[in-house]
Design a protein around this motif. Structure first.
Motif, mmCIF file in Angstrom:
data_model
loop_
_atom_site.group_PDB
_atom_site.id
_atom_site.type_symbol
_atom_site.label_atom_id
_atom_site.label_comp_id
_atom_site.label_asym_id
_atom_site.label_seq_id
_atom_site.Cartn_x
_atom_site.Cartn_y
_atom_site.Cartn_z
ATOM 1 N N ASP A 162 0.849 -1.194 0.000
ATOM 2 C CA ASP A 162 0.000 0.000 0.000
ATOM 3 C C ASP A 162 0.882 1.240 0.000
ATOM 4 O OD1 ASP A 162 -2.296 1.877 0.844
ATOM 5 O OD2 ASP A 162 -3.278 -0.075 0.805
ATOM 6 N N SER A 163 0.325 2.343 0.468
ATOM 7 C CA SER A 163 1.040 3.622 0.414
ATOM 8 C C SER A 163 1.972 3.836 1.589
ATOM 9 C CB SER A 163 0.025 4.766 0.356
ATOM 10 O OG SER A 163 -0.819 4.746 1.497
ATOM 11 N N GLY A 164 2.103 2.831 2.451
ATOM 12 C CA GLY A 164 2.985 2.964 3.605
ATOM 13 C C GLY A 164 2.210 2.878 4.901
ATOM 14 N N VAL A 165 2.887 3.068 6.008
ATOM 15 C CA VAL A 165 2.255 2.983 7.321
ATOM 16 C C VAL A 165 2.602 4.218 8.144
ATOM 17 C CG1 VAL A 165 2.225 0.467 7.357
ATOM 18 C CG2 VAL A 165 4.210 1.683 8.258
ATOM 19 N N ASP A 166 1.837 4.424 9.211
ATOM 20 C CA ASP A 166 2.054 5.546 10.128
ATOM 21 C C ASP A 166 2.852 5.020 11.320
ATOM 22 O OD1 ASP A 166 1.980 7.677 11.836
ATOM 23 O OD2 ASP A 166 -0.206 7.863 11.866
ATOM 24 N N SER A 201 -2.042 3.815 6.125
ATOM 25 C CA SER A 201 -2.080 3.834 7.583
ATOM 26 C C SER A 201 -3.380 3.249 8.108
ATOM 27 C CB SER A 201 -1.919 5.275 8.088
ATOM 28 O OG SER A 201 -0.728 5.840 7.630
ATOM 29 N N VAL A 202 -4.505 3.629 7.479
ATOM 30 C CA VAL A 202 -5.795 3.099 7.918
ATOM 31 C C VAL A 202 -5.899 1.612 7.584
ATOM 32 C CG1 VAL A 202 -8.295 3.360 7.758
ATOM 33 C CG2 VAL A 202 -6.824 5.370 7.619
ATOM 34 N N VAL A 203 -5.358 1.205 6.437
ATOM 35 C CA VAL A 203 -5.347 -0.217 6.088
ATOM 36 C C VAL A 203 -4.597 -1.019 7.148
ATOM 37 C CG1 VAL A 203 -4.356 -1.879 4.466
ATOM 38 C CG2 VAL A 203 -5.666 0.055 3.609
ATOM 39 N N ALA A 204 -3.447 -0.498 7.592
ATOM 40 C CA ALA A 204 -2.681 -1.189 8.634
ATOM 41 C C ALA A 204 -3.482 -1.262 9.931
ATOM 42 C CB ALA A 204 -1.354 -0.480 8.860
ATOM 43 N N ASN A 205 -4.181 -0.167 10.268
ATOM 44 C CA ASN A 205 -4.979 -0.143 11.492
ATOM 45 C C ASN A 205 -6.115 -1.160 11.414
ATOM 46 O OD1 ASN A 205 -7.229 0.917 13.326
ATOM 47 N ND2 ASN A 205 -5.465 2.164 13.961
ATOM 48 N N MET A 206 -6.776 -1.255 10.263
ATOM 49 C CA MET A 206 -7.866 -2.215 10.114
ATOM 50 C C MET A 206 -7.341 -3.652 10.128
ATOM 51 S SD MET A 206 -10.811 -0.790 10.102
ATOM 52 C CE MET A 206 -11.760 -2.198 9.558
ATOM 53 N N THR A 207 -6.137 -3.849 9.611
ATOM 54 C CA THR A 207 -5.533 -5.181 9.674
ATOM 55 C C THR A 207 -5.317 -5.587 11.129
ATOM 56 O OG1 THR A 207 -4.426 -4.829 7.550
ATOM 57 C CG2 THR A 207 -3.580 -6.598 8.941
ATOM 58 N N ALA A 212 -11.012 -5.499 3.127
ATOM 59 C CA ALA A 212 -9.940 -6.419 2.742
ATOM 60 C C ALA A 212 -8.866 -6.461 3.825
ATOM 61 C CB ALA A 212 -9.339 -6.003 1.404
ATOM 62 N N ALA A 213 -8.550 -5.309 4.403
ATOM 63 C CA ALA A 213 -7.536 -5.268 5.455
ATOM 64 C C ALA A 213 -7.978 -6.048 6.685
ATOM 65 C CB ALA A 213 -7.252 -3.811 5.824
ATOM 66 N N TYR A 214 -9.242 -5.859 7.092
ATOM 67 C CA TYR A 214 -9.769 -6.589 8.248
ATOM 68 C C TYR A 214 -9.718 -8.099 7.976
ATOM 69 C CZ TYR A 214 -13.015 -7.780 12.054
ATOM 70 O OH TYR A 214 -13.597 -8.300 13.185
ATOM 71 N N ALA A 215 -10.124 -8.498 6.769
ATOM 72 C CA ALA A 215 -10.078 -9.914 6.401
ATOM 73 C C ALA A 215 -8.644 -10.438 6.406
ATOM 74 C CB ALA A 215 -10.717 -10.124 5.029
#
Length: 953
Positions: free
Chosen positions: A31-35, A78-84, A248-251
């Motif tokens: 993705d675009s990176g993480v926070d 960042s939000v994708v990582a949080n949802m993961t 998708a991130a949560y899954a």
């Protein structure tokens, strides 16, 4: 979930790399990176293999700059990582042991969330190569993007190629269907279409993709989420924003925990099956909205991931109806306090498994995580604890969709109530490593107490057996391969008319035989032979035993022979006996690699949906393809299989139904258009098996071209079509290529080795100042060459030479071609020569006044320093190059269109889209993005596909 937007973000210092235990399960977020300021995410980061796939630098090299979210005002990654992390936490809460799951951040964008397809594909390969078990993608393409970077060894690889590679490394890919609030069945979108063979050239098509639509906390589709009854698998929680990137991130987080809980070595398909089989069924206002029709249930998925009870010898024992029974669908648990008598079965499981059972009118088990294509001994344990007489409970058992046990009456089989009985089966795991068992009631309901699964090394067990004679039905041939050491076959001293007798077993597939174990009764053979056969008619002796003087167990190892049938041919009986008798016959060996099993198949016509082309490649001896005497428009018809890649074709085996071909040809092709005949059968076709060894072919496609039917039927029908050989690696793809001249940069020599069949090299009629031109390829190491496949454009060479060199300066000609008369695919096999460099030296022009090649493919094996001066000999593990047929010797058969209907194409997976809609689909413009914050248009500065769009979800 809330997050401040447009806030100033502190750039963290370089974080210390955390030592990682090898057992850690990694979720790669491309993705675009993480926070790195998100305190809920940082504890889950594993930066050991963190990577910036856009700038091609690691975290260790560039520090935080390599993985910091480049979309600071948007915070997508960042939000994708949080949802993961939320998915990990939700699943971990249902687990009895803390899972060891971490996130591997991989960045695929430049600043401003400009998505780079090259970086996406690089990121998938990187994740697969660095141990990721789950790969999260939050991106959609309107086409199957490909890597365009001549400096990358994977240049030309498509997005689907990368996903297939991840599958080969044991990783699943979780992705999103997009935020267009529409069915994606109306327009193709990648990666969700990665497993659709109609939209992918990758073979075999990957099966490791999970597509998650977005639902709210109540399981209802969000207003922006797309859906699809075929290409979407399930729904997943997406947070307050409701975008599919976050579902998708949560899954992905839940998938990571499931992968961590499953036994080591579990396949990607096993992880997906756990997730898909435990969804909570949920209806939506849009109707059919996903393949499963349900929403991801973390707690249920974790419960299903619990390992089954393993017995002391390592086999799997499923205690049906017990708390650990998690692989079922349907039925209900039943318990009993009755004491079950185990005396009726050898080596019974623990007595406690008979205290519980699964029962119902219809239920099934899916046993995953097995080795694809391997054989397993499946034993089913039963007891009747409800009914007190026979005929009150009758049921069938289906194995991989085929009825193997019919109308089983447990009371009658066991000999009474509260007594155990068992049924033994030899079953082959399918291509995803699964064995499916279905129980269906006929009278009353079905029942099972335990299911035992263990690897089978005895390839003769349970297979059809025949003999020259039998003493009586109590000593029939099946008793020599029936899992019991006390039952036996006997030829019978009165039935056997001579001192010669035989016992044969049909292994039901082709094997290389290595070991045979015989357990002779007192009527043993003094002299006998072990023989193998391809067709059960012509036999080859692989072992002769003379002067045996003992009954009991005899082990014969170190054998070498190939065949489907094995026979014990007895010629001298033991003293005092006038017959032969075997308690047990066990055979060990390795199954030959059937390149065609499960591959995509096409045909001129099919009689009906019950007789389609895939039925000849499904490893089921009872199903078949039929051209159909009414559908088939002429006497000619064909059946073609796509092996998925260019392969050495050694042997072909056919099993004809009564509608056999009297005249037919076995042909191979590299491109599916130009065909070379490997075997021509004229008037000698027969019903049943037909085996053609040592064909010496090369190609991606193999075809049976039927020319004249047998005397009984007017159509053609095949039970089985097997192709044996080895996939070949194109040594030229992505290698450095040079040439005498180039027409322009658009026709550079690299275009002939770029894995793109549409691009080409051209010497240029203006640049080329003589009638000679050449194209040379540096393979990077020295190889022994076996074949070269050329695909000429209209400007083909009439005369040319294939040359090799160790230094790129001194050349040796290993093949001269004179009088080539056409463009297209030109197969040059049977080569003999070694070198690091290969050159196509063109010496005679056709009318075009230049030379042009779409593709050069080179096949061979690494050169090994010789220890003797003798010539190398092809072995069973290396392609027999010397037997390949050069196209100069056997001209390719360019067959004209047959007088038959349009070929019927049957893909590996079905689709709900009618063909007219799919053909009319546009090739562009399906771009979607999370509606949270307006985002800049994607930049394609580094992408060579103008006009096509990609987006975040």
């Amino acid at each position: 979930m809330t997050r401040r937007r447009d806030a100033r973000v502190r750039l963290p210092d370089l974080l210390a790399l955390e030592p990682r235990r090898l057992l850690t399960t990694l979720i790669a977020i491309v993705d675009s990176g993480v926070d790195l300021n998100d305190s809920s995410v940082v504890p889950y980061l594993d930066l050991t293999s963190a990577y910036d796939a856009y700038n091609e630098r690691t975290y260790a090299q560039a520090g935080a700059q390599a993985i910091l979210d480049t979309s600071l005002t948007h915070g997508h990654g960042s939000v994708v990582a949080n949802m993961t992390v939320q998915g990990i936490v939700a699943a971990a809460a249902a687990s009895s042991r803390p899972p060891d799951v971490k996130i591997m951040p991989i960045r695929d964008t430049s600043s401003g969330l400009n998505i780079d397809p090259n970086a996406v594909i690089r990121g998938i390969f990187w994740a697969a190569d660095h141990g990721a078990s789950v790969i999260n993608l939050s991106v959609n393409f309107t086409y199957n993007a490909s890597l365009s970077d001549h400096d990358d060894p994977r240049d030309g690889s498509t997005l689907v190629d990368a996903i297939a590679y991840a599958q080969s490394k044991g990783a699943i890919v979780v992705t999103a269907p997009g935020n267009a609030a529409r069915s994606i069945e109306l327009i193709p979108v990648f990666p969700p279409y990665a497993d659709d063979p109609l939209y992918s050239t990758t073979r075999p098509t990957p099966t490791n993709v999970l597509v998650a639509a977005a639902v709210d906390a109540n399981g209802v589709l969000t207003p922006v989420s797309s859906w699809g009854a075929v290409h979407v698998d399930l729904g997943a929680y997406s947070g307050p924003e409701g975008a599919t990137s976050y579902s998708a991130a949560y899954a992905s987080g839940v998938a990571g925990v499931v992968a961590d809980l499953l036994p080591d070595g579990s396949s990607p398909r096993r992880v997906l099956d756990v997730l898909e089989s435990t969804v909570t069924p949920t209806s939506q206002t849009v109707g059919a909205w996903s393949k499963t029709g349900g929403v991801l249930n973390p707690a249920a998925a974790v419960a299903r991931a619990v390992q089954p009870l393993a017995s002391a010898d390592g086999s799997i024992v499923i205690d049906a109806g017990a708390a650990s029974d998690v692989d079922f669908q349907g039925g209900a648990a039943a318990t009993t306090t009755a004491v079950v008598d185990l005396g009726g079965i050898p080596s019974p499981p623990d007595a406690t498994v008979f205290q519980t059972a699964r029962q119902g009118s219809a239920f099934s088990y899916a046993i995953d995580g097995l080795t694809p294509g391997s054989m397993y001994h499946v034993r089913l344990d039963f007891s009747e604890t409800r009914y007190d007489g026979p005929g009150q409970r009758l049921f069938d058992v289906l194995v991989n969709g085929v009825t193997q046990i019919s109308a089983l009456d447990v009371f009658a089989a066991a000999g009474g109530e509260n007594r155990a009985t068992a049924r033994d089966l030899i079953v082959q795991a399918d291509g995803s490593g699964r064995i499916s068992l279905a129980f269906k009631g006929i009278r009353g309901d079905a029942t099972v107490d335990a299911i035992e699964v263990s690897p089978s090394t005895d390839i003769a067990a349970g297979k059809p057996a025949t003999s020259s004679s039998i003493e009586s039905w109590s000593y029939n041939p099946a008793l020599g391969v029936d899992f019991s050491p006390t039952s036996r076959w006997s030829s019978g001293q009165w039935m056997q008319s001579t001192s010669t007798a035989w016992y044969a077993v049909d292994l039901q597939d082709f094997y290389t035989i290595t070991d045979v174990r015989l357990d002779w009764e007192r009527a043993y053979a003094v002299d006998f032979q072990i023989q193998v056969s391809d067709d059960g008619r012509t036999w080859t002796t692989i072992k002769t035993v003379a002067g045996n003087q003992a009954y009991g167990v005899m082990d014969l190892s170190g054998l070498s022979g190939e065949g489907r049938f094995l026979r014990i041919y007895c010629t001298q009986t033991s003293a005092g006996s006038n017959n032969y008798s075997l308690f047990d016959l066990q055979v060990s060996g390795s199954r030959l690699n059937d390149l065609a099993q499960g591959a995509t198949a096409t045909a001129t016509s099919s009689e009906s949906s019950a007789y389609t082309p895939p039925a000849a490649f499904d490893n089921d001896a009872t199903t078949r393809w039929s051209s159909g005497q009414w559908m088939q428009g002429s006497q000619s018809a064909w059946l073609t299989v796509d092996l998925g890649s260019i392969s050495a074709i050694r042997d072909v085996r056919l099993v004809w139904e009564a509608a056999y071909a009297a005249d037919y040809q076995i042909q191979s092709s590299v491109d599916g258009k130009n065909w070379t005949t490997l075997q021509d059968v004229q008037g000698t076709g027969v019903v049943g098996p037909a085996y053609f060894p040592d064909l010496g072919g090369v190609g991606r496609y193999v075809r049976i071209l039927c020319l004249n039917p047998g005397p009984i039927n007017d159509n053609y029908s095949l039970y089985d079509f097997n192709v044996y050989g080895e996939p070949l690696t194109n040594l030229a793809t992505g290698k450095v290529a040079t040439s005498s001249t180039n027409e322009s940069n658009f026709y550079a020599p690299s275009m002939a080795v770029d894995a793109n069949p549409a691009s080409r090299w051209s010497s240029g009629q203006w640049m080329q100042n003589t009638t000679t031109g050449w194209l040379a390829i540096d393979l990077g190491a020295k190889y022994d060459l076996g074949a070269v496949v050329l695909n000429w454009e209209a400007a083909y060479a009439v005369d040319y030479q294939i040359q090799v060199s160790d230094d790129g300066q001194d050349w040796t000609t290993i093949r001269s071609v004179v009088g080539n008369a056409k463009p297209g695919v030109d197969i040059q096999g049977g080569l003999s020569g070694s070198g690091r460099f290969v050159r196509i030296e063109c010496t005679r022009l056709n009318w075009a006044l230049n030379y042009s090649l779409y593709d050069v493919q080179i096949f061979g094996s690494p050169t090994v320093a010789a220890t003797t001066t003798s010539a190398a000999v092809a072995t069973a593990d290396s392609p027999a190059w010397s037997t390949w047929t050069a196209s100069a010797a056997v001209a390719p058969v360019a067959t004209a269109p047959l007088a038959a209907p349009t070929p019927t194409v049957v893909p590996a997976s079905l689709t709900v889209l009618p063909p007219p809609i799919r053909r009319a689909l546009p090739a562009a413009a399906f771009a979607i993005r999370s509606p949270r914050v307006p985002a800049p248009a994607p930049s394609f500065a580094r992408v060579g596909r103008p006009g096509l769009r990609t987006s975040r979800n």
